[in-house]
Enzyme design. Sequence first.
Site, PDB file in Angstrom:
ATOM      1  CD  GLU A 291      30.023 -91.737 -64.976  1.00 11.79           C
ATOM      2  OE1 GLU A 291      29.175 -91.372 -65.791  1.00 11.79           O
ATOM      3  OE2 GLU A 291      31.241 -91.741 -65.209  1.00 11.79           O
ATOM      4  NE  ARG A 294      39.817 -99.819 -60.082  1.00 12.37           N
ATOM      5  CZ  ARG A 294      40.548-100.315 -61.079  1.00 12.37           C
ATOM      6  NH1 ARG A 294      40.986-101.532 -61.029  1.00 12.37           N
ATOM      7  NH2 ARG A 294      40.828 -99.558 -62.136  1.00 12.37           N
ATOM      8  CB  CYS A 362      50.077-121.019 -76.133  1.00 11.02           C
ATOM      9  SG  CYS A 362      51.420-121.978 -76.732  1.00 11.02           S
ATOM     10  CD  GLU A 363      50.693-114.003 -75.036  1.00  7.64           C
ATOM     11  OE1 GLU A 363      50.096-114.585 -75.966  1.00  7.64           O
ATOM     12  OE2 GLU A 363      50.769-112.787 -74.947  1.00  7.64           O
ATOM     13  CE1 TYR A 391      36.438-101.490 -65.594  1.00  4.37           C
ATOM     14  CE2 TYR A 391      37.338-101.177 -63.397  1.00  4.37           C
ATOM     15  CZ  TYR A 391      36.584-100.720 -64.462  1.00  4.37           C
ATOM     16  OH  TYR A 391      35.959 -99.496 -64.383  1.00  4.37           O
TER      17      TYR A 391
HETATM   18  N1  LLP Z   1      33.211 -93.404 -65.643  1.00  5.87           N
HETATM   19  C1  LLP Z   1      33.938 -93.424 -66.770  1.00  5.87           C
HETATM   20  C2  LLP Z   1      33.640 -92.488 -67.835  1.00  5.87           C
HETATM   21  C3  LLP Z   1      34.980 -94.343 -66.920  1.00  5.87           C
HETATM   22  O1  LLP Z   1      35.705 -94.337 -68.027  1.00  5.87           O
HETATM   23  C4  LLP Z   1      35.223 -95.281 -65.887  1.00  5.87           C
HETATM   24  C5  LLP Z   1      36.287 -96.278 -66.024  1.00  5.87           C
HETATM   25  C6  LLP Z   1      34.423 -95.234 -64.737  1.00  5.87           C
HETATM   26  C7  LLP Z   1      33.433 -94.276 -64.644  1.00  5.87           C
HETATM   27  C8  LLP Z   1      34.600 -96.189 -63.596  1.00  5.87           C
HETATM   28  O2  LLP Z   1      35.824 -96.070 -62.991  1.00  5.87           O
HETATM   29  P1  LLP Z   1      36.168 -96.952 -61.688  1.00  5.87           P
HETATM   30  O3  LLP Z   1      35.310 -96.425 -60.572  1.00  5.87           O
HETATM   31  O4  LLP Z   1      35.848 -98.346 -62.027  1.00  5.87           O
HETATM   32  O5  LLP Z   1      37.608 -96.737 -61.479  1.00  5.87           O
HETATM   33  N2  LLP Z   1      40.331-101.904 -67.052  1.00  5.87           N
HETATM   34  C9  LLP Z   1      40.980-101.055 -66.064  1.00  5.87           C
HETATM   35  C10 LLP Z   1      40.082 -99.930 -65.625  1.00  5.87           C
HETATM   36  C11 LLP Z   1      39.564 -99.089 -66.754  1.00  5.87           C
HETATM   37  C12 LLP Z   1      38.623 -98.023 -66.280  1.00  5.87           C
HETATM   38  C13 LLP Z   1      37.889 -97.449 -67.427  1.00  5.87           C
HETATM   39  N3  LLP Z   1      36.956 -96.435 -67.089  1.00  5.87           N
HETATM   40  C14 LLP Z   1      41.447-101.922 -64.893  1.00  5.87           C
HETATM   41  O6  LLP Z   1      41.239-103.129 -64.921  1.00  5.87           O
HETATM   42  O7  LLP Z   1      42.055-101.413 -63.955  1.00  5.87           O
END
Ligand code: LLP
Length: 432
Positions: A291, A294, A362-363, A391
């Site tokens: 999955e 990013r 404003c922060e 993200y």
């Molecule tokens: N699968 C599940 C169950 C997840 O919780 C996530 C990410 C992914 C796949 C995808 O992960 P990736 O390949 O995108 O790393 N907001 C944070 C990242 C939070 C990730 C949440 N879950 C940031 O901006 O770094």
Amino acid sequence: MFVSKALGVNEENHLTIGGMDCVELAKEYGTPLYVFDENEIRGNMRIYADNLKKHYGDNGLILYASKAFCCKKMYKIAKEEGLGIDVVSGGELYTAVSSGFPTEKIYFHGNNKTKDELILALNSGVGRIVVDNSFELNMLNDLAGEMGKKADILFRIKPGVDAHTHDFIKTGQIDSKFGVALENGEATEIIEEATKLSNVNLVGFHCHIGSQIFDLEPFLSTAEVMMGFIKEVKEKFGITISELNLGGGFGVRYVESDDPISYDKYMEAVSRKIHELSKKHNLPLPKILMEPGRSIVASAGITLYTVGNIKEIKDVRTYLSVDGGMGDNPRYILYNAEYDFEIANKAGDKKSETVTVAGKCCESGDLLGENVPLQKAQPGDILAVLTTGAYNYSMASNYNRIPKPAAIFVKDGTSKVVIKRETYADIMKNDA
Ligand code: LLP
């Protein structure tokens, strides 16, 4: 020269994305503006799909983790590229279904799915529901029973592996809100519970140890732990697990020093490990799912801003303020996330200055980067923040009632809006 191969510099010394002039794009669409290179997104999707096939054959599927960046266009692209998707809320699911995404390739995640979300998932015919806990398992079983359906499920397992990443984005350890743990027997208990329920069908396991990971080793340990558990479940319950979802989390290059794993190497190593363990434990090879979120979209996106006030505080620092900030990119304030910055209309110039890039909220903490190298800037210049494809839009807010920027896609010399810029009227539309 740049962290993403989607970027370049043209004869006018302007930054380009997908070959298109960023200064011209800012003029045409206004700022702040998210710009994505569609070919880079498709290219990233193909790297995953091709390597999965190369090393593991046809018994696998790449799911785009759409929390990284979700809109109709992304689901259309994922569909065209033959991927499945991971959705994590009713909103993502609704968008995917409305975009005509094939529902059997949708995996529905979440640690606290509501009753309404589960009903939506069952009514839409999603392929799999990834069950997080016993409360959800029972609610799903009851709902499926009432609706005359049987739900194919995966359990979300905490494999107990440390992912060496930021604490906020670690998920595989016992102290996590996600899933059931192996170490303390929760995982075995929930399987036993499922064997007594008639409206759910246990197909597989899911795990996800965290995000922005650069080491191969935790991924391999996870595969090993999960295969061991599949063996245990076979022996204990006589259940053959046919799907193993290994999650996402592959790191990307935000700044020069980041060194992501090559997916080719990753997939080769994971595939070898799973083949070995299947043989050793006398298990059929499971269908493998991955999955990435990013690493599909981050490198394809940049954000363009117009530089406003530049405040030089003698012997302290220089604040360069832009017309966006934490509302469109909360990642610095949340994780101290690092980015590369460029003045898009001076992209080939040397970075002779050190500035702190501030937003307009404003922060005091509303910053996009502190003490970062940058070309000499003046008000009216276009500032580009690189690698903002993941993200950023998906975590944007309307803090200070600032409208969310537009998102555009560029492809083969053309550009088009995929998410419109919000207006003040949009922001007010739900006020009663
Ligand atoms: N699968 C599940 C169950 C997840 O919780 C996530 C990410 C992914 C796949 C995808 O992960 P990736 O390949 O995108 O790393 N907001 C944070 C990242 C939070 C990730 C949440 N879950 C940031 O901006 O770094």
